[in-house]
Design an enzyme around this catalytic site. Sequence first.
Site, short mmCIF file in Angstrom:
data_model
loop_
_atom_site.label_atom_id
_atom_site.label_comp_id
_atom_site.label_asym_id
_atom_site.label_seq_id
_atom_site.Cartn_x
_atom_site.Cartn_y
_atom_site.Cartn_z
N GLY C 29 0.79 -1.22 0.00
CA GLY C 29 0.00 0.00 0.00
C GLY C 29 0.82 1.27 0.00
O GLY C 29 0.30 2.35 -0.22
N CYS C 239 -26.77 -9.08 -18.09
CA CYS C 239 -26.08 -8.86 -19.36
C CYS C 239 -26.99 -9.28 -20.51
O CYS C 239 -27.55 -10.38 -20.51
CB CYS C 239 -24.78 -9.67 -19.39
SG CYS C 239 -23.96 -9.61 -21.00
N CYS C 242 -24.93 -12.45 -22.42
CA CYS C 242 -24.74 -13.75 -21.81
C CYS C 242 -25.68 -14.00 -20.64
O CYS C 242 -25.71 -15.08 -20.06
CB CYS C 242 -23.29 -13.93 -21.36
SG CYS C 242 -22.87 -12.98 -19.89
N CYS C 264 -21.84 -7.18 -20.24
CA CYS C 264 -20.68 -7.38 -19.38
C CYS C 264 -19.56 -6.45 -19.83
O CYS C 264 -19.27 -6.34 -21.02
CB CYS C 264 -20.16 -8.81 -19.51
SG CYS C 264 -21.19 -10.03 -18.72
N CYS C 270 -17.76 -12.68 -20.70
CA CYS C 270 -19.00 -12.75 -21.46
C CYS C 270 -18.88 -13.80 -22.58
O CYS C 270 -19.73 -14.67 -22.72
CB CYS C 270 -19.31 -11.38 -22.05
SG CYS C 270 -21.01 -11.16 -22.59
#
Lengths: 256, 232, 282
Positions: C29, C239, C242, C264, C270
């Site tokens: 980080g 979606c 799909c 997607c 997808c």
Amino acid sequence: MTPLLQVEGLSKFYGTHLGCGDVNFTLWPGEVMGIVGESGSGKSTLLNCLAGHMAPDTGRVIFDTRTDGPRDTVTMTEPERRWLARTDWAFVHQNPRDGLRMNVSAGGNVGDRLMAVGARHYGDIRREAGDWLERVEIDPTRIDDRPRAFSGGMQQRLQIARNLVTGPRLVFMDEPTGGLDVSVQARLLDLLRGLVRRLGLSAVIVTHDLAVVRLLADRLMVMKDGCVVEQGLTDQVLDDPQHAYTQLLVSSVLQV
Amino acid sequence: MSKVMIEISGVTKRFVLHNQGGAVLPVMQGAALSVQEGECVALVGASGAGKSTLMRMIWGNYRCDEGSIQVAGVELCCAAPREVIALRRSKLGYVSQFLRVIPRVPTLDVVAEPLLAQGMDELQAQARARAMLARLNIPERLWWLSPTTFSGGEQQRVNIARGFIQDWPVMLLDEPTASLDAGNRAVVLDLIAEAKARGAAILGIFHDAEARAAVCDREVDVTGFTPARSAA
Amino acid sequence: MTEYNFAYLDEATKRMLRRAILKAVAIPGYQVPFSSREMPMPYGWGTGGVQVTAACLLPEDTLKVIDQGADDTTNAVSIRKFFARVAGVATTEATATASVIQTRHRIPETPLTEGQILVFQVPIPEPLRFLEPRETETRTMHALEDYGLMQVRLYEDIAKHGEIARAYAYPVRVEGRYIMDPSPIPKFDNPKLDNSPALQLFGAGRECRIYALPPYTRVESLDFDDYPFTASKAAGQVCAICGAEDSYLDEVITDDAGGRMFVCSDTDYCATRVAAQAEDAA
């Protein structure tokens, strides 16, 4: 009883120029001390050294911390000093713009210190912020307004609320009534006096206004050219000044 | 045997005026007096003889150059500010001639303040302030206003209410009956008598001879403490 | 010379970058400064990501590049071609078979696995930037864990909008220590940062910063106890291609009459689902 603040041999130089020299005093819990002197007398330098904004060249500033007892704040680490600044200390600037986040709402300004010490419950933070706005006589319905929308007196009161929300024990004030109208000053002085009494605060107030110190301070320190020329009980210093400079200062106040 | 609450001996005071060529003004020499519990003593002497100066030295806002001033067991001549503050908070009351307050603060709060400073509950302190203001005939409609706008007599009564709100063991009174009408003067004299009865030691300046006669047990003439002016 | 200076960078640059990456991995980080080089593409097109990818690539790696989840957008195609040419590595569009994935603004829907490296392109690495303009001060704030200000920002959101109104680049706390900007990924992807088996590296070219999340790092999205973080996306939509309900969706405007569809954003996810559905149907 342990003194809250013990200052020993504190000096600060700007190059070869003396900022403040060999200052010594002891502040006890619940005491309010005023520091007066003309511009450039070193009173703000002293205040900044006491509050850890500036490192003094010599001397010790011993503060009675809640957890570890008396500690020298000059030699403690920066994180420790910052922690003190967010918890046990408060600093009220002359210009509220220096002490407030101007692009953050009133509630956010008050909640800031709470969040800085770990508060993570929005509802609690907001409730506490609203509560403090009321205590400094700001309408709590204005909690989401930015400080820009407030008058100078309100901004100064907001700054005080923001500082006192974490229950500090020592408040540093740099000309807290400086930029305000006389009528607003009176209201602020009354508020400060009430808060100091109710919360048992100790305070160090820098000002050049002798009327302010007479009303707020138990004790008084008079500075000239970086040195403390006289200190003692406020009304004793003002009514029976011993030093030539203090006599001049007291006799120079315009009578209304 | 009553306890001595104010004990003064060998007190000397002079002012040094640094900004006027360092002129030295001796104003008091060899002052001595004592006040016991339940006693009221009046300071007398011509104007300028040093009555007010002595009062201020006992209150602590004038420094004492030599000698000893003991109030309720505290030696003022070498006391630290916080000792004087503690003394004023709990033991020593002062009714001055002038009311010095923050503008805007309501009369009721001005009067209740000494109690709050001692830590009394706000409602209780206000109740006592109301009773005291009523007794001194301050009309109720004025209680919520700041006393800065009041007449001289009203201000004086607010000052007295503030001074007598607490049962101080030692009290200093500077002209408490000045500028009061007969009715209110009687109330103030009653207050003084009550304070004496509960054992307060009182030292006062009363120009009003009748009032002095009514409440004072004895008089101390400060003329004896005034230094000879011949030195000047 | 490809054997000696593999994957575009010269020896010294690669060593400098790898040192920065190692340091970043050692301090999860924390933003490690590095001396970012000119890359053959403009700033904002992934120069930081490209340098990190180049420093990580080995000849046997298989590279996938996505932009907003898609393998077929300009940015993704050109970076993929770039590495195919300068490093000669294999490329793929399948998340599962890639060993290094460079991404802009998304984390693939297919869960990452151990051994994979995900490289994020980062425009602004400093999460405190718009709260505190002084870089000296933000660095001090990180050093001293002085993060109240970030919380104030979230407080302001709730006060103004009734909720934390950040939909992307939602700040996170790494291992309870540093606050980090996860690059502008949608907050829907934030949970995928947490405890990921893959190594996640972040490169900011213009700002000369690299930071990292080693595998299995604890990553928490900042929030309030009574306003907990939620990984939201377009509500109630699936979606259109799909039928996925669990993936992050892009809204596509289809005509000028207000017609629109949700698909997607992860094209590989997808396409894989459509292929599987075709197989099932067959």
